[in-house]
Design an enzyme around this catalytic site. Structure first.
Site, PDB file in Angstrom:
ATOM      1  N   ASP A 179      83.250  72.054   0.363  1.00 24.50           N
ATOM      2  CA  ASP A 179      84.362  72.876  -0.110  1.00 24.50           C
ATOM      3  C   ASP A 179      84.012  73.351  -1.521  1.00 24.50           C
ATOM      4  O   ASP A 179      83.095  72.829  -2.152  1.00 24.50           O
ATOM      5  CB  ASP A 179      85.683  72.097  -0.107  1.00 24.50           C
ATOM      6  CG  ASP A 179      86.886  73.030   0.101  1.00 24.50           C
ATOM      7  OD1 ASP A 179      87.578  72.898   1.133  1.00 24.50           O
ATOM      8  OD2 ASP A 179      87.122  73.897  -0.774  1.00 24.50           O
ATOM      9  N   TYR A 192      93.210  90.974   5.626  1.00 23.44           N
ATOM     10  CA  TYR A 192      92.805  89.781   6.380  1.00 23.44           C
ATOM     11  C   TYR A 192      92.464  90.154   7.832  1.00 23.44           C
ATOM     12  O   TYR A 192      91.439  89.734   8.377  1.00 23.44           O
ATOM     13  CB  TYR A 192      93.962  88.780   6.324  1.00 23.44           C
ATOM     14  CG  TYR A 192      93.791  87.495   7.065  1.00 23.44           C
ATOM     15  CD1 TYR A 192      92.841  86.548   6.688  1.00 23.44           C
ATOM     16  CD2 TYR A 192      94.637  87.191   8.140  1.00 23.44           C
ATOM     17  CE1 TYR A 192      92.729  85.333   7.358  1.00 23.44           C
ATOM     18  CE2 TYR A 192      94.534  85.981   8.809  1.00 23.44           C
ATOM     19  CZ  TYR A 192      93.578  85.053   8.421  1.00 23.44           C
ATOM     20  OH  TYR A 192      93.483  83.862   9.080  1.00 23.44           O
ATOM     21  N   LYS A 229      88.984  89.943   9.884  1.00 26.17           N
ATOM     22  CA  LYS A 229      88.842  89.186  11.131  1.00 26.17           C
ATOM     23  C   LYS A 229      88.178  90.028  12.221  1.00 26.17           C
ATOM     24  O   LYS A 229      87.301  89.552  12.935  1.00 26.17           O
ATOM     25  CB  LYS A 229      90.200  88.652  11.610  1.00 26.17           C
ATOM     26  CG  LYS A 229      90.757  87.534  10.734  1.00 26.17           C
ATOM     27  CD  LYS A 229      89.810  86.348  10.679  1.00 26.17           C
ATOM     28  CE  LYS A 229      90.284  85.200   9.830  1.00 26.17           C
ATOM     29  NZ  LYS A 229      89.225  84.205   9.570  1.00 26.17           N
TER      30      LYS A 229
END
Ligand code: AKB
Length: 321
Positions: A34, A145, A149
């Site tokens: 992360d 977004y 995608k």
């Protein structure tokens, strides 16, 4: 999958996926990464049980070094900005969401890895059929977004066709979970509502009544990722990305499911126009039959089962009797 690197591993999906992968594949074979280190107070269920590495996914060289160092054969690429956050900072979203995926695919090509890429119901738009949204249909999303995608789905298919990278993905609905809260999504309300029902007994909902979206309990989502990655590739006609859903619900349906457990639960509405316009551009209910036919997807948790799990676990988490 034998040696698995997960990006964005401390997020809502990653924290539960890593725990399950470590159970199934061995703790040392799952490399959690992360952009920030887990904190002492973080309730990440994986907490220190296996290797962790810092990774900013826009740094392709570091990603390649980690894949090489840990002899990774599978990259589960979860790091991304969600719909609401991406709409507030579209350029950052493009750079992170597309740059991160491009790095994952390039590294996979270089090291011969399999890739999992989470697409979303956000990959659809207002011109998409709203009900029983087919697997193959119009995709003209109106959010950054959603654009990321769709582009991501196409890129994964491109890397498969051009370079043979075994990239696979699903279109996730809103995911409901009690371990790590989501952040920056349009469907986040469907998690917050349970937290607030248990903690305070009231919730102010930012999404209007009558707004239907697909949802799924996290355990089903995790099982779907593993089943798809382990599926026989020769059976897959659609690699990126499969529609999967467990339920299509609006806020009122969740409210009444919660009231069977907490009859005094009260909900008011203060609609957030940005979130609402994103929600309005997404389908009401997608058709998951291609995932069922090609790799046996089936959700186990409907709204009532999800509600039971959420209330029981959140009561324990907040020590509410
Ligand atoms: C979001 O709301 O942005 C995400 C999603 C449906 O992809 N949960």
């Amino acid at each position: 999958m034998k040696r698995i690197l997960v990006t964005g591993a401390l997020g809502q999906i990653g924290s539960e996926l890593v725990a399950r992968l470590r159970q199934d594949y061995g703790a040392d074979n799952v490399i959690e990464t992360d952009i920030h280190a887990p904190t002492q107070t973080s309730d990440s269920p994986t907490g220190g049980s296996g290797p962790f590495e810092l990774l900013d996914v826009t740094d392709g060289q570091r990603m390649a070094e980690l894949v090489d160092k840990h002899q990774v054969d599978t990259i589960i690429h979860l790091a991304a900005l969600l719909s609401v956050t991406a709409e507030k900072n579209p350029l950052l979203a493009w750079n992170l969401n597309m740059g991160g995926l491009m790095n994952a695919l390039e590294v996979a090509r270089q090291f011969g890895c399999q890739v999992f890429y989470p697409s979303s119901i956000a990959a659809f738009g207002p011109l998409t059929p709203r009900f029983q949204t087919p697997q193959d249909t119009i995709q003209r999303p109106t959010t950054m977004y959603g654009i990321n995608k769709v582009a991501g789905e196409l890129l994964c298919d491109y890397y498969f066709r051009k370079y043979g990278v075994d990239a696979r993905g699903v279109r996730f609905p809103g995911l409901i979970s009690h371990k790590t809260p989501p952040g920056g999504g349009t469907t986040d309300y469907a998690v917050e509502i349970y937290y607030e029902a248990v903690r305070t007994g009231r919730y102010v909902c930012p999404i209007a009544k009558g707004t239907y979206m697909d949802m799924m309990y996290m355990e089903d989502a995790i099982t779907a990722v593993i089943d798809l990655m382990e599926a026989d590739g020769s059976r897959l006609k659609h690699r990126n990305a499969f529609n999967i859903s467990a339920m299509s619900v609006d806020p009122e349906m969740i409210r009444s499911a919660i009231q069977t457990w907490i009859p005094t639960f009260e909900m008011a509405y203060e609609v957030d126009s940005e979130k609402q316009s994103i929600a309005d551009s997404w389908p009401d209910a997608i058709d998951s039959s291609a995932a069922h036919e090609e790799w046996g997807f089936r959700a186990r948790y409907n709204l009532d089962a999800t509600t039971r799990e959420m209330i029981v676990h959140l009561r324990k988490k907040f020590a509410v009797i």
